[in-house]
Design a protein around this motif. Structure first.
Motif, PDB file in Angstrom:
ATOM      1  N   GLY A  78     -55.501 -74.646  80.616  1.00 18.29           N
ATOM      2  CA  GLY A  78     -55.193 -75.198  79.298  1.00 18.29           C
ATOM      3  C   GLY A  78     -55.740 -76.587  79.075  1.00 18.29           C
ATOM      4  O   GLY A  78     -55.392 -77.252  78.093  1.00 18.29           O
ATOM      5  N   GLU A 367     -51.209 -69.809  81.842  1.00 19.18           N
ATOM      6  CA  GLU A 367     -50.727 -68.560  81.233  1.00 19.18           C
ATOM      7  C   GLU A 367     -49.344 -68.744  80.627  1.00 19.18           C
ATOM      8  O   GLU A 367     -49.069 -68.262  79.518  1.00 19.18           O
ATOM      9  CB  GLU A 367     -50.693 -67.460  82.303  1.00 19.18           C
ATOM     10  CG  GLU A 367     -52.067 -66.998  82.755  1.00 19.18           C
ATOM     11  CD  GLU A 367     -51.990 -66.127  84.000  1.00 19.18           C
ATOM     12  OE1 GLU A 367     -50.857 -65.876  84.483  1.00 19.18           O
ATOM     13  OE2 GLU A 367     -53.052 -65.708  84.509  1.00 19.18           O
ATOM     14  N   ALA A 370     -49.622 -70.949  77.460  1.00 15.44           N
ATOM     15  CA  ALA A 370     -50.281 -70.215  76.376  1.00 15.44           C
ATOM     16  C   ALA A 370     -49.326 -69.211  75.746  1.00 15.44           C
ATOM     17  O   ALA A 370     -49.292 -69.058  74.511  1.00 15.44           O
ATOM     18  CB  ALA A 370     -51.531 -69.514  76.908  1.00 15.44           C
ATOM     19  N   GLU A 371     -48.538 -68.533  76.575  1.00 19.60           N
ATOM     20  CA  GLU A 371     -47.594 -67.558  76.036  1.00 19.60           C
ATOM     21  C   GLU A 371     -46.454 -68.247  75.281  1.00 19.60           C
ATOM     22  O   GLU A 371     -46.043 -67.789  74.206  1.00 19.60           O
ATOM     23  CB  GLU A 371     -47.024 -66.691  77.159  1.00 19.60           C
ATOM     24  CG  GLU A 371     -46.122 -65.574  76.663  1.00 19.60           C
ATOM     25  CD  GLU A 371     -45.673 -64.629  77.758  1.00 19.60           C
ATOM     26  OE1 GLU A 371     -44.897 -63.696  77.454  1.00 19.60           O
ATOM     27  OE2 GLU A 371     -46.078 -64.820  78.928  1.00 19.60           O
ATOM     28  N   THR A 372     -45.961 -69.345  75.830  1.00 13.70           N
ATOM     29  CA  THR A 372     -44.866 -70.058  75.168  1.00 13.70           C
ATOM     30  C   THR A 372     -45.269 -70.541  73.782  1.00 13.70           C
ATOM     31  O   THR A 372     -44.512 -70.401  72.813  1.00 13.70           O
ATOM     32  CB  THR A 372     -44.403 -71.247  76.029  1.00 13.70           C
ATOM     33  OG1 THR A 372     -43.807 -70.753  77.231  1.00 13.70           O
ATOM     34  CG2 THR A 372     -43.395 -72.118  75.282  1.00 13.70           C
ATOM     35  N   PHE A 373     -46.463 -71.098  73.670  1.00 14.02           N
ATOM     36  CA  PHE A 373     -46.861 -71.737  72.416  1.00 14.02           C
ATOM     37  C   PHE A 373     -47.841 -70.885  71.596  1.00 14.02           C
ATOM     38  O   PHE A 373     -48.509 -71.398  70.702  1.00 14.02           O
ATOM     39  CB  PHE A 373     -47.455 -73.117  72.712  1.00 14.02           C
ATOM     40  CG  PHE A 373     -46.434 -74.072  73.270  1.00 14.02           C
ATOM     41  CD1 PHE A 373     -45.526 -74.694  72.425  1.00 14.02           C
ATOM     42  CD2 PHE A 373     -46.351 -74.312  74.627  1.00 14.02           C
ATOM     43  CE1 PHE A 373     -44.559 -75.551  72.922  1.00 14.02           C
ATOM     44  CE2 PHE A 373     -45.392 -75.171  75.147  1.00 14.02           C
ATOM     45  CZ  PHE A 373     -44.492 -75.799  74.285  1.00 14.02           C
ATOM     46  N   GLU A 374     -47.884 -69.603  71.888  1.00 13.71           N
ATOM     47  CA  GLU A 374     -48.780 -68.714  71.142  1.00 13.71           C
ATOM     48  C   GLU A 374     -48.308 -68.505  69.710  1.00 13.71           C
ATOM     49  O   GLU A 374     -49.110 -68.467  68.772  1.00 13.71           O
ATOM     50  CB  GLU A 374     -48.878 -67.365  71.855  1.00 13.71           C
ATOM     51  CG  GLU A 374     -49.786 -66.376  71.165  1.00 13.71           C
ATOM     52  CD  GLU A 374     -49.878 -65.053  71.898  1.00 13.71           C
ATOM     53  OE1 GLU A 374     -50.797 -64.271  71.592  1.00 13.71           O
ATOM     54  OE2 GLU A 374     -49.031 -64.801  72.788  1.00 13.71           O
ATOM     55  N   THR A 375     -47.005 -68.358  69.513  1.00 14.18           N
ATOM     56  CA  THR A 375     -46.481 -68.003  68.192  1.00 14.18           C
ATOM     57  C   THR A 375     -45.438 -69.012  67.748  1.00 14.18           C
ATOM     58  O   THR A 375     -44.394 -69.167  68.399  1.00 14.18           O
ATOM     59  CB  THR A 375     -45.841 -66.600  68.219  1.00 14.18           C
ATOM     60  OG1 THR A 375     -46.820 -65.651  68.668  1.00 14.18           O
ATOM     61  CG2 THR A 375     -45.349 -66.208  66.836  1.00 14.18           C
ATOM     62  N   ASP A 376     -45.728 -69.671  66.640  1.00 15.18           N
ATOM     63  CA  ASP A 376     -44.772 -70.594  66.036  1.00 15.18           C
ATOM     64  C   ASP A 376     -43.732 -69.763  65.274  1.00 15.18           C
ATOM     65  O   ASP A 376     -44.059 -69.085  64.297  1.00 15.18           O
ATOM     66  CB  ASP A 376     -45.505 -71.551  65.101  1.00 15.18           C
ATOM     67  CG  ASP A 376     -44.582 -72.542  64.417  1.00 15.18           C
ATOM     68  OD1 ASP A 376     -43.365 -72.545  64.705  1.00 15.18           O
ATOM     69  OD2 ASP A 376     -45.092 -73.331  63.592  1.00 15.18           O
ATOM     70  N   TYR A 502     -40.389 -72.581  69.070  1.00 14.87           N
ATOM     71  CA  TYR A 502     -40.945 -71.631  70.038  1.00 14.87           C
ATOM     72  C   TYR A 502     -39.845 -71.106  70.965  1.00 14.87           C
ATOM     73  O   TYR A 502     -38.762 -71.685  71.086  1.00 14.87           O
ATOM     74  CB  TYR A 502     -42.023 -72.301  70.898  1.00 14.87           C
ATOM     75  CG  TYR A 502     -43.193 -72.811  70.096  1.00 14.87           C
ATOM     76  CD1 TYR A 502     -44.252 -71.970  69.764  1.00 14.87           C
ATOM     77  CD2 TYR A 502     -43.239 -74.139  69.675  1.00 14.87           C
ATOM     78  CE1 TYR A 502     -45.335 -72.442  69.035  1.00 14.87           C
ATOM     79  CE2 TYR A 502     -44.310 -74.622  68.945  1.00 14.87           C
ATOM     80  CZ  TYR A 502     -45.356 -73.772  68.621  1.00 14.87           C
ATOM     81  OH  TYR A 502     -46.417 -74.234  67.899  1.00 14.87           O
ATOM     82  N   SER A 505     -41.782 -68.645  77.571  1.00 10.59           N
ATOM     83  CA  SER A 505     -42.231 -67.344  78.069  1.00 10.59           C
ATOM     84  C   SER A 505     -41.261 -66.812  79.123  1.00 10.59           C
ATOM     85  O   SER A 505     -40.549 -67.579  79.793  1.00 10.59           O
ATOM     86  CB  SER A 505     -43.621 -67.488  78.697  1.00 10.59           C
ATOM     87  OG  SER A 505     -43.531 -68.156  79.936  1.00 10.59           O
TER      88      SER A 505
END
Length: 511
Positions: A78, A367, A370-376, A502, A505
């Motif tokens: 990241g 990883e 990225a998964e934690t902050f993928e979707t607001d 958020y 993950s």
């Protein structure tokens, strides 16, 4: 829990503070958030922290040099950029500098035709990473070698940079600069010129203030104003970090952060700028009340937290990573989510590769984030406030926009206020991101709290003193359809550019 250290500021001082804004290069650097540092050189092969300057260039002998692997590791973790140590305190240059015989060109590696800086810069470009460089001011080779220039007492006189070298290839840039400097500073400027003209674009130039004890006689003075001028001329969008005017050291190399990190800092009366000031950056309350009260002016000087994934900056075979996954994630949250930038060092081994255990740790971290902050989870929400919105910057829905040029402020001259973000359904939330519009209003918030609507009753989830570029609240999971962000104190009407929600993950929650 508001930050009260500013209560003693006079009106003129407060106005100066509020007028302090970041330069566009500082904003771009802050938005990169998480960057990689790389230490690789003779120390990798001699098992030292500081070299001697007398190493045979042939000790530099990577058996599987792979900068593409470095870049892939950084991207997967990241990171947004890599800052390469192009010359450490031993003076050995990882590029074929025309100004020294202590470089890769004098080693047997790739028959003297190798160029680490070129390959790393190319790997960064191929993987969409910004490229930066750390050129150590200390130079033991120049300090201990007969005829060396470091601390040799030479006079300061007008010199033209770059200085021509007989038989060397012509420079790739025809610009010339004149500075009144001694021999070592001219040498340093010549090398800086090489790096900035041959390997650009360069986005960060990292200096420290290291001084070796061994010199030719006199202590060596670093004529940094000339260095800064050359960087500004050749790489105007590059931030100059740590021993420089754009980015300051956080005060330690262990990954420790402040609870309240301020980017505008006082310039003491006896100093002309932040680079002249003698700050106690190890003070956990920097800038403290006494420093603030004495200030005549302020400068935007954000913090960088630099630390290393291993106990030392260079690779040592007997040492393993000093952070586990949970500690590494905590470090990221405290820095990136605490108004600082994280610079995490990678230490390639004697092959010239990042060790596999380090890669696995970094990639797992990447990883998870990225998964934690993928979707607001606020993407389909509404935003409301009790204040009227028919005024400039009064629309609270601005905090849901990706555009950082729009923001919300409370009505009139209010220094407190709140925005409620209401979703279309109940969702589980445990990460709340709040950002100030630093480009437009600077840093103002001195107290902030976040609440969740729990069946018609507000329950406080967290409280902090500062926001700045970014504050990430890590809270216990709550299932709710409404989150309220309360500004409980500010030096002037606050400007909030973003609120995002958020859920961490599953892998992070299992730690």
């Amino acid at each position: 829990m508001n930050d009260e250290r500013f209560d003693g500021l006079e009106a003129t001082q407060l106005d100066e503070f509020l007028d302090t804004r970041p330069h566009s290069r500082q904003v771009a650097w802050q938005r990169r958030e998480f960057n990689g540092f790389v230490h690789f050189g003779p120390n990798t092969f001699t098992d030292r922290a500081w070299g001697t300057g007398t190493e045979d260039p042939d000790v530099f002998a990577p058996t599987g040099f792979d900068p593409e692997q470095w870049a892939r590791t950084a991207v997967n973790a990241g990171m947004s950029s890599l800052v390469l140590t192009v010359k450490h305190h031993d003076g050995f240059c990882l590029w074929p500098s025309r100004y020294t015989d202590h470089s890769v060109a004098e080693s047997d590696w790739r028959n003297g035709d190798g160029d680490v800086v070129r390959e790393v810069a190319d790997a960064c470009a191929a993987h969409d990473l910004r490229f930066g460089l750390y050129l150590s001011p200390a130079d033991l080779h120049e300090a201990v070698t007969d005829g060396g220039r470091y601390g040799n007492g030479s006079e300061r006189r007008e010199r033209t940079i770059p200085i021509p070298v007989d038989g060397a290839d012509p420079t790739v840039d025809d610009r010339q600069f004149t500075y009144t400097v001694d021999e070592y500073n001219a040498y340093f400027l010549n090398q800086l010129y090489e790096l900035l003209t041959k390997y650009g674009p360069v986005h960060q130039v990292w200096f420290d203030d290291a001084h070796p004890e061994e010199t030719q006689g006199d202590a060596q003075t670093y004529q940094t104003s000339a260095w800064y001028d050359l960087v500004r001329s050749l790489a105007p969008e590059a931030v100059i970090s740590i021993n420089g005017p754009d980015v300051r050291w956080c005060g330690n190399e262990g990954g420790h952060t402040r609870d309240a990190e301020w980017s505008p800092v006082p310039v003491p009366p006896e100093a002309d700028s932040v680079t002249d000031a003698e700050y106690d950056l190890q003070n956990p309350d920097f800038p403290d009340e006494s420093l603030l009260a004495a200030a005549d002016s302020f400068a935007w000087y954000p913090a960088e937290t630099d630390t290393t994934i291993r106990p030392d900056w260079f690779y040592h075979s007997e040492k393993a990573p000093q952070f586990d996954l949970e500690e590494l994630l905590d470090l990221w949250y405290r820095t990136v989510g605490g108004n600082a930038v994280l610079l995490l060092n990678l230490a390639p081994d004697t092959r010239g590769r990042v060790p596999e255990c380090d890669v696995a740790l970094l990639e797992t971290m990447g990883e998870i984030l990225a998964e934690t902050f993928e979707t607001d989870l606020a993407r389909d929400a509404s935003a409301t406030t009790v204040e009227p919105s028919d005024r400039p910057h009064g629309d609270p829905t601005a905090v849901l926009e990706a555009d950082r040029d729009v923001y919300w402020t409370p009505a009139g001259d209010a220094t407190t206020g709140s925005v409620t973000v209401t979703g279309s359904e109940r969702r589980t939330i445990d990460r709340i991101v709040v950002q100030e519009a630093i480009e437009h209003r600077g840093q103002r918030i001195t107290g902030i709290a976040v609440d969740a609507d729990m069946d018609g009753q507000w329950r406080e989830l967290g409280r902090e003193k500062t926001v700045g570029y970014k504050r990430i609240f890590r809270v216990d999971p709550v299932e709710t359809d409404a989150i309220r962000v309360r500004i409980t104190g500010a030096l002037a009407p606050p400007a909030v550019s973003r609120i995002a929600l958020y859920r961490s993950s599953p892998a992070e929650r299992e730690l």
